[in-house]
Motif scaffolding. Structure first.
Motif, mmCIF file in Angstrom:
data_model
loop_
_atom_site.group_PDB
_atom_site.id
_atom_site.type_symbol
_atom_site.label_atom_id
_atom_site.label_comp_id
_atom_site.label_asym_id
_atom_site.label_seq_id
_atom_site.Cartn_x
_atom_site.Cartn_y
_atom_site.Cartn_z
ATOM 1 N N SER A 225 1.063 -1.206 -0.093
ATOM 2 C CA SER A 225 0.041 -0.090 -0.047
ATOM 3 C C SER A 225 0.847 1.290 0.076
ATOM 4 O O SER A 225 1.665 1.440 0.839
ATOM 5 N N ILE A 226 0.568 2.030 -0.970
ATOM 6 C CA ILE A 226 1.616 3.306 -1.121
ATOM 7 C C ILE A 226 0.608 4.427 -1.255
ATOM 8 O O ILE A 226 -0.486 4.227 -2.054
ATOM 9 N N ASN A 227 0.847 5.616 -0.494
ATOM 10 C CA ASN A 227 0.097 6.853 -0.567
ATOM 11 C C ASN A 227 0.891 7.919 -1.229
ATOM 12 O O ASN A 227 1.820 8.129 -0.927
ATOM 13 N N PHE A 228 0.153 8.399 -2.323
ATOM 14 C CA PHE A 228 0.614 9.695 -3.138
ATOM 15 C C PHE A 228 0.248 10.863 -2.805
ATOM 16 O O PHE A 228 -1.046 11.008 -2.734
ATOM 17 N N ASP A 229 0.770 12.004 -3.147
ATOM 18 C CA ASP A 229 0.466 13.371 -3.202
ATOM 19 C C ASP A 229 0.249 13.701 -4.646
ATOM 20 O O ASP A 229 -0.566 14.653 -5.053
ATOM 21 N N PHE A 230 1.096 13.222 -5.423
ATOM 22 C CA PHE A 230 0.953 13.683 -6.792
ATOM 23 C C PHE A 230 0.704 12.743 -7.927
ATOM 24 O O PHE A 230 1.070 11.712 -8.009
ATOM 25 N N PHE A 231 -0.345 12.956 -8.843
ATOM 26 C CA PHE A 231 -1.088 12.274 -9.563
ATOM 27 C C PHE A 231 -0.067 11.726 -10.781
ATOM 28 O O PHE A 231 0.090 10.301 -10.983
ATOM 29 N N PHE A 232 0.859 12.453 -11.106
ATOM 30 C CA PHE A 232 1.686 12.126 -12.301
ATOM 31 C C PHE A 232 2.802 11.053 -11.744
ATOM 32 O O PHE A 232 2.991 10.075 -12.299
ATOM 33 N N VAL A 233 3.254 10.890 -10.381
ATOM 34 C CA VAL A 233 4.099 9.981 -9.829
ATOM 35 C C VAL A 233 3.419 8.635 -9.895
ATOM 36 O O VAL A 233 3.680 7.593 -10.339
ATOM 37 N N ARG A 234 1.917 8.572 -9.312
ATOM 38 C CA ARG A 234 1.205 7.490 -9.496
ATOM 39 C C ARG A 234 0.841 6.913 -10.564
ATOM 40 O O ARG A 234 1.135 5.641 -10.786
ATOM 41 N N LYS A 235 0.662 7.702 -11.695
ATOM 42 C CA LYS A 235 0.727 7.204 -13.171
ATOM 43 C C LYS A 235 1.984 6.438 -13.580
ATOM 44 O O LYS A 235 1.758 5.405 -14.239
ATOM 45 N N VAL A 236 2.946 7.132 -13.077
ATOM 46 C CA VAL A 236 4.193 6.171 -13.628
ATOM 47 C C VAL A 236 4.187 4.917 -12.848
ATOM 48 O O VAL A 236 4.642 3.780 -13.880
#
Length: 266
Positions: free
Chosen positions: A156-167
């Protein structure tokens, strides 16, 4: 005496002006939170403030990439499943997503979702209940998004940035299964199509589930984007497969890799 009285009045006036200046203006009090953020974005900032803020953003982005690469590099072949966070558990597409995820696990794949409710929850649930790898790439949003309970604790990983998550979705997926969804689902779909079309990444299978949901979009792309305006090539349409059943969704991914004599390795 008159001088003292004038001094007192002047002092009171100056104090009132200072208090009035410190209070938010009536117009500002009427601003919505979004409008207030826009206003603040256009306020003057000195160069040092801008530089400092940008430096911290760079470090936060780097930290998210490092955590994502570190955790996801170890998971093995996976398929990313996308779809609406608003889909309820009694929706046929929720049940279908569970079944697709379960079949993917039985065929040797793990499952990656956005980690939230709706279709994402269904995907994680189907994988989790089959004992497969269940990955959740969550993102902090003001509404809709919260982690579901079917994600493996270490995945489980939490992101603040959509573009990092999409990568992360693209880099560590051997295929995309796209269920009915909204703007975020379309964002992920067209991100993958763009990267494959421009040869920034190798081709992998992209499967749209639910012909009645997706056919209007595909017709518009075919008739207007391709046929009328010639903004894409006919070959680009071959990047997408549309199916209506869990069996066909998983078969489309299996068939793609069988063609290249590749198999999941865990």
């Amino acid at each position: 005496m008159e001088t003292t009285k004038e001094n007192v009045q002047r002092s009171e006036t100056q104090s009132t002006e200072r208090i009035t200046q410190d209070l938010p203006k009536r117009d500002e009090l009427l601003l919505t939170p979004d409008e207030q953020r826009i206003k603040e974005a256009f306020q003057d900032h000195n160069w040092n403030e801008i530089k400092t803020a940008d430096s911290w953003v760079i470090f936060k982005v780097m930290a998210e990439f490092v955590e994502g690469f570190d955790k996801l590099a170890k998971i093995g072949p996976c398929v990313s499943i996308f779809g609406s966070a608003r889909t309820k558990a009694d929706n046929p597409f929720y049940k279908m997503t569970e079944e697709i995820a379960a079949k993917l696990v039985r065929h040797g794949y793990g499952v990656i979702t956005g980690g939230g409710p709706g279709i994402m929850e269904a995907g994680n649930k189907g994988a989790y209940e089959q004992g497969g790898k269940s990955v959740g790439l969550n993102i902090k949003l003001p509404f809709e998004q919260h982690s579901n309970i079917y994600i493996d604790a270490d995945k489980s990983i939490n992101f603040d940035f959509f573009f990092v998550r999409k990568v992360m979705f693209v880099k560590y997926a051997q295929g995309f299964v796209v269920m009915p969804g909204g703007m975020g689902t379309l964002d992920e779909l067209f991100e993958a199509l763009t990267l494959i079309q421009t040869k920034k990444i190798a081709r992998f299978p992209i499967v749209l589930v639910g012909r009645t949901y997706w056919q209007g979009l595909i017709d518009w792309i075919t008739e207007v984007m391709l046929g009328q305006e010639h903004n894409i090539n006919p070959e680009d349409m071959k990047l997408i497969t549309i199916v209506d059943t869990p069996e066909d969704a998983v078969k489309a991914i299996d068939d793609f890799y069988t063609k290249y004599l590749l198999k999941p390795n865990f």
